[in-house]
Design a protein around this motif. Sequence first.
Motif, PDB file in Angstrom:
ATOM      1  N   LEU A  82       3.286   6.923   1.356  1.00 31.89           N
ATOM      2  CA  LEU A  82       2.787   7.708   0.227  1.00 31.89           C
ATOM      3  C   LEU A  82       2.750   9.199   0.554  1.00 31.89           C
ATOM      4  O   LEU A  82       3.010  10.043  -0.307  1.00 31.89           O
ATOM      5  CB  LEU A  82       1.388   7.231  -0.170  1.00 31.89           C
ATOM      6  N   GLN A  83       2.412   9.521   1.799  1.00 34.89           N
ATOM      7  CA  GLN A  83       2.305  10.923   2.196  1.00 34.89           C
ATOM      8  C   GLN A  83       3.666  11.607   2.313  1.00 34.89           C
ATOM      9  O   GLN A  83       3.764  12.825   2.183  1.00 34.89           O
ATOM     10  CB  GLN A  83       1.568  11.021   3.535  1.00 34.89           C
ATOM     11  N   ASN A  84       4.721  10.820   2.537  1.00 35.28           N
ATOM     12  CA  ASN A  84       6.038  11.401   2.794  1.00 35.28           C
ATOM     13  C   ASN A  84       7.036  11.231   1.652  1.00 35.28           C
ATOM     14  O   ASN A  84       8.085  11.879   1.647  1.00 35.28           O
ATOM     15  CB  ASN A  84       6.638  10.788   4.068  1.00 35.28           C
ATOM     16  N   ASP A  85       6.721  10.381   0.697  1.00 31.20           N
ATOM     17  CA  ASP A  85       7.635  10.131  -0.421  1.00 31.20           C
ATOM     18  C   ASP A  85       7.255  11.025  -1.598  1.00 31.20           C
ATOM     19  O   ASP A  85       6.242  10.808  -2.261  1.00 31.20           O
ATOM     20  CB  ASP A  85       7.560   8.655  -0.824  1.00 31.20           C
ATOM     21  N   LEU A  86       8.086  12.016  -1.872  1.00 34.19           N
ATOM     22  CA  LEU A  86       7.802  12.974  -2.933  1.00 34.19           C
ATOM     23  C   LEU A  86       7.998  12.382  -4.326  1.00 34.19           C
ATOM     24  O   LEU A  86       7.609  12.991  -5.331  1.00 34.19           O
ATOM     25  CB  LEU A  86       8.690  14.213  -2.769  1.00 34.19           C
ATOM     26  N   THR A  87       8.616  11.209  -4.417  1.00 31.76           N
ATOM     27  CA  THR A  87       8.870  10.597  -5.723  1.00 31.76           C
ATOM     28  C   THR A  87       7.718   9.691  -6.168  1.00 31.76           C
ATOM     29  O   THR A  87       7.751   9.154  -7.273  1.00 31.76           O
ATOM     30  CB  THR A  87      10.164   9.768  -5.689  1.00 31.76           C
ATOM     31  N   VAL A  88       6.708   9.544  -5.319  1.00 33.88           N
ATOM     32  CA  VAL A  88       5.579   8.674  -5.657  1.00 33.88           C
ATOM     33  C   VAL A  88       4.814   9.243  -6.844  1.00 33.88           C
ATOM     34  O   VAL A  88       4.510  10.438  -6.885  1.00 33.88           O
ATOM     35  CB  VAL A  88       4.626   8.527  -4.450  1.00 33.88           C
ATOM     36  N   THR A  89       4.513   8.384  -7.810  1.00 33.42           N
ATOM     37  CA  THR A  89       3.778   8.814  -8.999  1.00 33.42           C
ATOM     38  C   THR A  89       2.287   8.527  -8.847  1.00 33.42           C
ATOM     39  O   THR A  89       1.874   7.783  -7.962  1.00 33.42           O
ATOM     40  CB  THR A  89       4.292   8.084 -10.244  1.00 33.42           C
ATOM     41  N   ILE A  90       1.495   9.104  -9.755  1.00 29.75           N
ATOM     42  CA  ILE A  90       0.056   8.856  -9.752  1.00 29.75           C
ATOM     43  C   ILE A  90      -0.221   7.376  -9.945  1.00 29.75           C
ATOM     44  O   ILE A  90      -1.079   6.791  -9.268  1.00 29.75           O
ATOM     45  CB  ILE A  90      -0.627   9.683 -10.869  1.00 29.75           C
ATOM     46  N   ASP A  91       0.527   6.744 -10.853  1.00 30.30           N
ATOM     47  CA  ASP A  91       0.326   5.313 -11.106  1.00 30.30           C
ATOM     48  C   ASP A  91       0.632   4.490  -9.860  1.00 30.30           C
ATOM     49  O   ASP A  91      -0.061   3.499  -9.583  1.00 30.30           O
ATOM     50  CB  ASP A  91       1.220   4.849 -12.262  1.00 30.30           C
ATOM     51  N   ASP A  92       1.668   4.885  -9.112  1.00 26.88           N
ATOM     52  CA  ASP A  92       2.010   4.175  -7.872  1.00 26.88           C
ATOM     53  C   ASP A  92       0.846   4.224  -6.885  1.00 26.88           C
ATOM     54  O   ASP A  92       0.486   3.212  -6.277  1.00 26.88           O
ATOM     55  CB  ASP A  92       3.254   4.803  -7.217  1.00 26.88           C
ATOM     56  N   VAL A  93       0.282   5.408  -6.739  1.00 31.78           N
ATOM     57  CA  VAL A  93      -0.826   5.589  -5.795  1.00 31.78           C
ATOM     58  C   VAL A  93      -2.048   4.800  -6.248  1.00 31.78           C
ATOM     59  O   VAL A  93      -2.703   4.125  -5.455  1.00 31.78           O
ATOM     60  CB  VAL A  93      -1.183   7.082  -5.640  1.00 31.78           C
ATOM     61  N   ASP A  94      -2.356   4.881  -7.550  1.00 33.44           N
ATOM     62  CA  ASP A  94      -3.507   4.158  -8.078  1.00 33.44           C
ATOM     63  C   ASP A  94      -3.370   2.656  -7.856  1.00 33.44           C
ATOM     64  O   ASP A  94      -4.321   1.989  -7.431  1.00 33.44           O
ATOM     65  CB  ASP A  94      -3.676   4.441  -9.577  1.00 33.44           C
ATOM     66  N   GLU A  95      -2.204   2.126  -8.166  1.00 35.45           N
ATOM     67  CA  GLU A  95      -1.978   0.686  -8.006  1.00 35.45           C
ATOM     68  C   GLU A  95      -2.123   0.271  -6.543  1.00 35.45           C
ATOM     69  O   GLU A  95      -2.697  -0.779  -6.235  1.00 35.45           O
ATOM     70  CB  GLU A  95      -0.586   0.300  -8.513  1.00 35.45           C
ATOM     71  N   THR A  96      -1.614   1.105  -5.656  1.00 32.36           N
ATOM     72  CA  THR A  96      -1.716   0.815  -4.223  1.00 32.36           C
ATOM     73  C   THR A  96      -3.174   0.828  -3.769  1.00 32.36           C
ATOM     74  O   THR A  96      -3.616  -0.058  -3.019  1.00 32.36           O
ATOM     75  CB  THR A  96      -0.916   1.849  -3.410  1.00 32.36           C
ATOM     76  N   MET A  97      -3.910   1.814  -4.243  1.00 34.35           N
ATOM     77  CA  MET A  97      -5.329   1.907  -3.903  1.00 34.35           C
ATOM     78  C   MET A  97      -6.089   0.677  -4.379  1.00 34.35           C
ATOM     79  O   MET A  97      -6.953   0.142  -3.678  1.00 34.35           O
ATOM     80  CB  MET A  97      -5.935   3.159  -4.539  1.00 34.35           C
ATOM     81  N   MET A 112      -3.309  15.093  -8.796  1.00 30.40           N
ATOM     82  CA  MET A 112      -4.193  13.932  -8.773  1.00 30.40           C
ATOM     83  C   MET A 112      -3.757  12.936  -7.700  1.00 30.40           C
ATOM     84  O   MET A 112      -4.556  12.360  -6.992  1.00 30.40           O
ATOM     85  CB  MET A 112      -4.188  13.255 -10.149  1.00 30.40           C
ATOM     86  N   SER A 113      -2.421  12.764  -7.567  1.00 32.70           N
ATOM     87  CA  SER A 113      -1.939  11.795  -6.585  1.00 32.70           C
ATOM     88  C   SER A 113      -2.310  12.230  -5.170  1.00 32.70           C
ATOM     89  O   SER A 113      -2.671  11.398  -4.336  1.00 32.70           O
ATOM     90  CB  SER A 113      -0.420  11.622  -6.705  1.00 32.70           C
ATOM     91  N   LYS A 114      -2.235  13.569  -4.908  1.00 37.10           N
ATOM     92  CA  LYS A 114      -2.598  14.062  -3.580  1.00 37.10           C
ATOM     93  C   LYS A 114      -4.080  13.819  -3.311  1.00 37.10           C
ATOM     94  O   LYS A 114      -4.470  13.474  -2.196  1.00 37.10           O
ATOM     95  CB  LYS A 114      -2.265  15.550  -3.456  1.00 37.10           C
ATOM     96  N   TYR A 115      -4.894  14.020  -4.341  1.00 35.58           N
ATOM     97  CA  TYR A 115      -6.335  13.778  -4.213  1.00 35.58           C
ATOM     98  C   TYR A 115      -6.600  12.309  -3.910  1.00 35.58           C
ATOM     99  O   TYR A 115      -7.408  11.979  -3.036  1.00 35.58           O
ATOM    100  CB  TYR A 115      -7.029  14.185  -5.512  1.00 35.58           C
ATOM    101  N   THR A 116      -5.910  11.412  -4.600  1.00 35.71           N
ATOM    102  CA  THR A 116      -6.086   9.970  -4.391  1.00 35.71           C
ATOM    103  C   THR A 116      -5.611   9.569  -3.000  1.00 35.71           C
ATOM    104  O   THR A 116      -6.236   8.742  -2.334  1.00 35.71           O
ATOM    105  CB  THR A 116      -5.323   9.172  -5.461  1.00 35.71           C
ATOM    106  N   ILE A 117      -4.515  10.144  -2.554  1.00 33.70           N
ATOM    107  CA  ILE A 117      -4.000   9.850  -1.215  1.00 33.70           C
ATOM    108  C   ILE A 117      -5.015  10.303  -0.165  1.00 33.70           C
ATOM    109  O   ILE A 117      -5.199   9.634   0.856  1.00 33.70           O
ATOM    110  CB  ILE A 117      -2.630  10.527  -0.992  1.00 33.70           C
ATOM    111  N   THR A 118      -5.670  11.442  -0.415  1.00 32.36           N
ATOM    112  CA  THR A 118      -6.703  11.921   0.503  1.00 32.36           C
ATOM    113  C   THR A 118      -7.853  10.916   0.594  1.00 32.36           C
ATOM    114  O   THR A 118      -8.369  10.632   1.686  1.00 32.36           O
ATOM    115  CB  THR A 118      -7.243  13.285   0.042  1.00 32.36           C
ATOM    116  N   ILE A 119      -8.253  10.364  -0.548  1.00 31.15           N
ATOM    117  CA  ILE A 119      -9.299   9.339  -0.550  1.00 31.15           C
ATOM    118  C   ILE A 119      -8.825   8.115   0.228  1.00 31.15           C
ATOM    119  O   ILE A 119      -9.574   7.528   1.020  1.00 31.15           O
ATOM    120  CB  ILE A 119      -9.668   8.947  -1.993  1.00 31.15           C
TER     121      ILE A 119
END
Length: 228
Positions: free
Chosen positions: A35-50, A1-8
Amino acid sequence: MSKYTITIFQQIYNQLPPLVPEQIKEEMKHVLEHLQNDLTVTIDDVDETMIVFGKQIWAYWKAFQELLDLHEGELGEKFFLGHLPRELKARYKQFKEHGGTYFDVYSGSPRSFFTMEEWQTLTGVLVEVDNDIRNYTRQAVLSTEKNKYEELIINFQTILDDIEKRLISLRQIADDEQEHPQLADEIREQVRAFEFGLCLLGPHTKHEDVINAESFFQERKAYKKLHR
């Protein structure tokens, strides 16, 4: 899901509307790379950033989209005919004689009228039209329609400010709801859905829906207090 969100997130960054401040662009670029390079990023991290960046560019995106839709209505068919192969122009004329419109083609509803090959060609033409309209709008908002565009940005920013206040109010209602945790969870889920809609991770957030949600949950809270 996080990869999908990063793509968006990447797609949004690639298609930022004109006049978005350079500072926001640079911050988005930096955060996107992280976000693209940090493997420890969580789905919540990506969502909050978005959500954070979605709110920062929302007014620009809405203003640009309004003018984009306007130009689509005014110029879409003209550009469409300009790209349409000669052999399909006669077919399209027949389609219109049967009551069809350009917007029917755009919506994809008349596929049964055309052959598979014709429809594939039409689909490619519509992609070209979309690009033409977007490029035309980008040029317009930086020249002949700049004042109108800037006014729309201000108007949508005012709407966003009100949405933000109402989301804060909804969160407060949820926090104050001690006796009915399920209702509090429902409110928080709705707030999150609205936030996702502000950054294209969900259905577009409408001002009137936020207003109605506030009234709805306030009434439900009052009802539960009366019948506890």
